[in-house]
Design an enzyme around this catalytic site. Sequence first.
Site, PDB file in Angstrom:
ATOM      1  N   GLY A   1       0.810  -1.213   0.000  1.00 63.74           N
ATOM      2  CA  GLY A   1       0.000   0.000   0.000  1.00 63.74           C
ATOM      3  C   GLY A   1       0.847   1.269   0.000  1.00 63.74           C
ATOM      4  N   SER A   2       1.925   1.265   0.775  1.00 65.76           N
ATOM      5  CA  SER A   2       2.752   2.478   0.870  1.00 65.76           C
ATOM      6  C   SER A   2       3.371   2.805  -0.481  1.00 65.76           C
ATOM      7  CB  SER A   2       3.867   2.288   1.905  1.00 65.76           C
ATOM      8  OG  SER A   2       3.316   2.032   3.172  1.00 65.76           O
TER       9      SER A   2
ATOM     10  N   ASN B   1      -8.128   4.291   8.260  1.00 67.21           N
ATOM     11  CA  ASN B   1      -7.575   3.136   8.964  1.00 67.21           C
ATOM     12  C   ASN B   1      -7.689   3.216  10.479  1.00 67.21           C
ATOM     13  OD1 ASN B   1      -5.621   5.207   7.983  1.00 67.21           O
ATOM     14  ND2 ASN B   1      -4.297   4.221   9.483  1.00 67.21           N
TER      15      ASN B   1
ATOM     16  N   GLN C   1      -7.936   0.000   3.219  1.00 70.48           N
ATOM     17  CA  GLN C   1      -8.811  -0.488   4.288  1.00 70.48           C
ATOM     18  C   GLN C   1     -10.193  -0.899   3.793  1.00 70.48           C
ATOM     19  OE1 GLN C   1      -8.217  -1.263   7.417  1.00 70.48           O
ATOM     20  NE2 GLN C   1      -6.151  -0.448   7.566  1.00 70.48           N
TER      21      GLN C   1
ATOM     22  N   SER D   1      -3.482  -3.140  -0.837  1.00 72.05           N
ATOM     23  CA  SER D   1      -2.416  -3.862  -0.143  1.00 72.05           C
ATOM     24  C   SER D   1      -2.892  -5.272   0.162  1.00 72.05           C
ATOM     25  CB  SER D   1      -2.050  -3.139   1.154  1.00 72.05           C
ATOM     26  OG  SER D   1      -1.134  -3.909   1.889  1.00 72.05           O
TER      27      SER D   1
ATOM     28  N   HIS E   1      -1.671  -7.527   2.522  1.00 74.18           N
ATOM     29  CA  HIS E   1      -1.683  -8.082   3.893  1.00 74.18           C
ATOM     30  C   HIS E   1      -2.851  -7.617   4.749  1.00 74.18           C
ATOM     31  CE1 HIS E   1       0.054  -4.795   6.525  1.00 74.18           C
ATOM     32  NE2 HIS E   1       0.386  -4.315   5.342  1.00 74.18           N
TER      33      HIS E   1
ATOM     34  N   THR F   1      12.418  -7.606 -10.662  1.00 69.02           N
ATOM     35  CA  THR F   1      11.824  -8.924 -10.836  1.00 69.02           C
ATOM     36  C   THR F   1      10.635  -9.077  -9.900  1.00 69.02           C
ATOM     37  OG1 THR F   1      13.966  -9.783 -11.447  1.00 69.02           O
ATOM     38  CG2 THR F   1      12.306 -11.416 -10.786  1.00 69.02           C
TER      39      THR F   1
ATOM     40  N   CYS G   1       1.046   2.445  12.878  1.00 65.31           N
ATOM     41  CA  CYS G   1       2.162   3.250  12.387  1.00 65.31           C
ATOM     42  C   CYS G   1       2.550   4.346  13.361  1.00 65.31           C
ATOM     43  CB  CYS G   1       1.797   3.873  11.047  1.00 65.31           C
ATOM     44  SG  CYS G   1       1.065   2.679   9.959  1.00 65.31           S
TER      45      CYS G   1
HETATM   46  C1  LIG Z   1      -1.846  -0.391   5.906  1.00 63.48           C
HETATM   47  C2  LIG Z   1      -2.183   0.809   5.100  1.00 63.48           C
HETATM   48  C3  LIG Z   1      -1.299   1.311   4.138  1.00 63.48           C
HETATM   49  C4  LIG Z   1       0.086   0.756   3.932  1.00 63.48           C
HETATM   50  O1  LIG Z   1       0.074  -0.490   3.310  1.00 63.48           O
HETATM   51  P1  LIG Z   1       1.389  -1.408   3.402  1.00 63.48           P
HETATM   52  O2  LIG Z   1       1.083  -2.545   2.489  1.00 63.48           O
HETATM   53  O3  LIG Z   1       1.527  -1.806   4.831  1.00 63.48           O
HETATM   54  O4  LIG Z   1       2.528  -0.566   2.918  1.00 63.48           O
HETATM   55  C5  LIG Z   1      -1.692   2.400   3.398  1.00 63.48           C
HETATM   56  N1  LIG Z   1      -2.893   2.968   3.584  1.00 63.48           N
HETATM   57  C6  LIG Z   1      -3.772   2.509   4.486  1.00 63.48           C
HETATM   58  C7  LIG Z   1      -5.093   3.176   4.631  1.00 63.48           C
HETATM   59  C8  LIG Z   1      -3.440   1.429   5.278  1.00 63.48           C
HETATM   60  O5  LIG Z   1      -4.311   1.007   6.198  1.00 63.48           O
END
Ligand SMILES: *Cc1c(COP(=O)(O)O)cnc(C)c1O
Length: 402
Positions: free
Chosen positions: A68-69, A148, A176, A196, A198, A234, A322
């Site tokens: 996500g980041s 989030n 989210q 994202s 995870h 890759t 975070c």
């Molecule tokens: C967790 C989160 C991210 C970051 O995602 P990662 O895969 O951990 O880098 C970005 N935005 C929101 C709203 C999130 O909850």
Amino acid sequence: MYLDNSATTQVSEEVFKEMEPYFIEEYGNPSTLYGIGRESKKALTLARERVAKAINAKPDEIIFTSGGSESDNLAIKGIAFKLSKKGKHIITTNIEHPAVKNTLGFLESLDFKVTYLPVNEEGIISVEELKEAITDETILITIMHANNELGTIQPIEEIGKIAREKGIKFHTDAVQSFGKIEVDVEKLNVDLLSLSSHKINGPKGVGALYIKKGTRVVPLIHGGGQEKGIRSGTENVPGIVGFGKACELAAERLDEHYEKLSSIRDELIDKVLTTIPESYLNGSRETRLPNLVNFRFKAIEGESLILLLDAKGYQASTGSACSSNTLEASPVLTALGLDPVDVHGSLRISLAPESDAFDVDEFVDTIGEAVGRLRQMSPLWNQELDYDGVMCKKDHDDCRRC
Ligand SMILES: *Cc1c(COP(=O)(O)O)cnc(C)c1O
């Protein structure tokens, strides 16, 4: 009992099984032409189709990233650098995830101008204020779908319409919301959308950016030209395979999970607010994700509450993972207009579909006891026992709060 699914989730069995062959047997580089490489390439193609389908996009509109980041960075810097000759103004909100907020902070150091729209006490922006913030210099609007920390949902569809009318690129962070409510890139009128893996029972370190056909971004990572030259390196084949499977499962089970989670959420909100004195829900009651609630309890420290709950086997957080290593009041809760003292007494609970195994009554009783214990020790609480000049006499007869 794990109640911090907004921080991360467990990889599901099905996802793990799907990934397994791509570590040892199918380890080929998808960019190579012989058999084992072609197998990896096929796996990437299938994963891309699954991700695309889950958000009603086309497979060639999906760029795989490290999460996500990175997706947020790619969308925001990618558009900013691409369109900087056209203008240097960007509009966002003051409750964005750090991956958006700090990226914009970096762009400000490069002379971009950023407007941070406030949210109301419900945690929602005003579309009118957004319209007023738009100038001839505005090149990008980036506003998260669901928050989030609060779980509140922004009017993305409406914002997208405005952006499109004005010819401004529109990005949303849907990390989210994806897998919890419908995320359809056509309905939402977005040009870029971050995902994202995870947060939806996929592996960590993988995600995607949806980039609408015809939208151009400057890459962050240059190299061998993978992902149409937008994201070289890759590909993380096992991760992407797992992410693809997680997307497929999330889409299939969306309605079932929504019903299950929202009913537990509503029960939880009702019980907490009716049984624990001076407890409040942060953010809108209605416009929120089915799996996320954020409470605050007067005159206690959220961190102490987390530790007491942990000792009883419940793992929840005060806000965003975070920011848990800093002692600053959460900027998101502060943005709701709350007193910084009240902000410290917050508790975020984020449920997983498996959470129906847990007993809401027992959990709320445990919160209530912990809050009571902390208040006994809290100078803030005890000093506030003075109502209309009536001090609590410890037998609590005259004390309205007790
Ligand atoms: C967790 C989160 C991210 C970051 O995602 P990662 O895969 O951990 O880098 C970005 N935005 C929101 C709203 C999130 O909850």
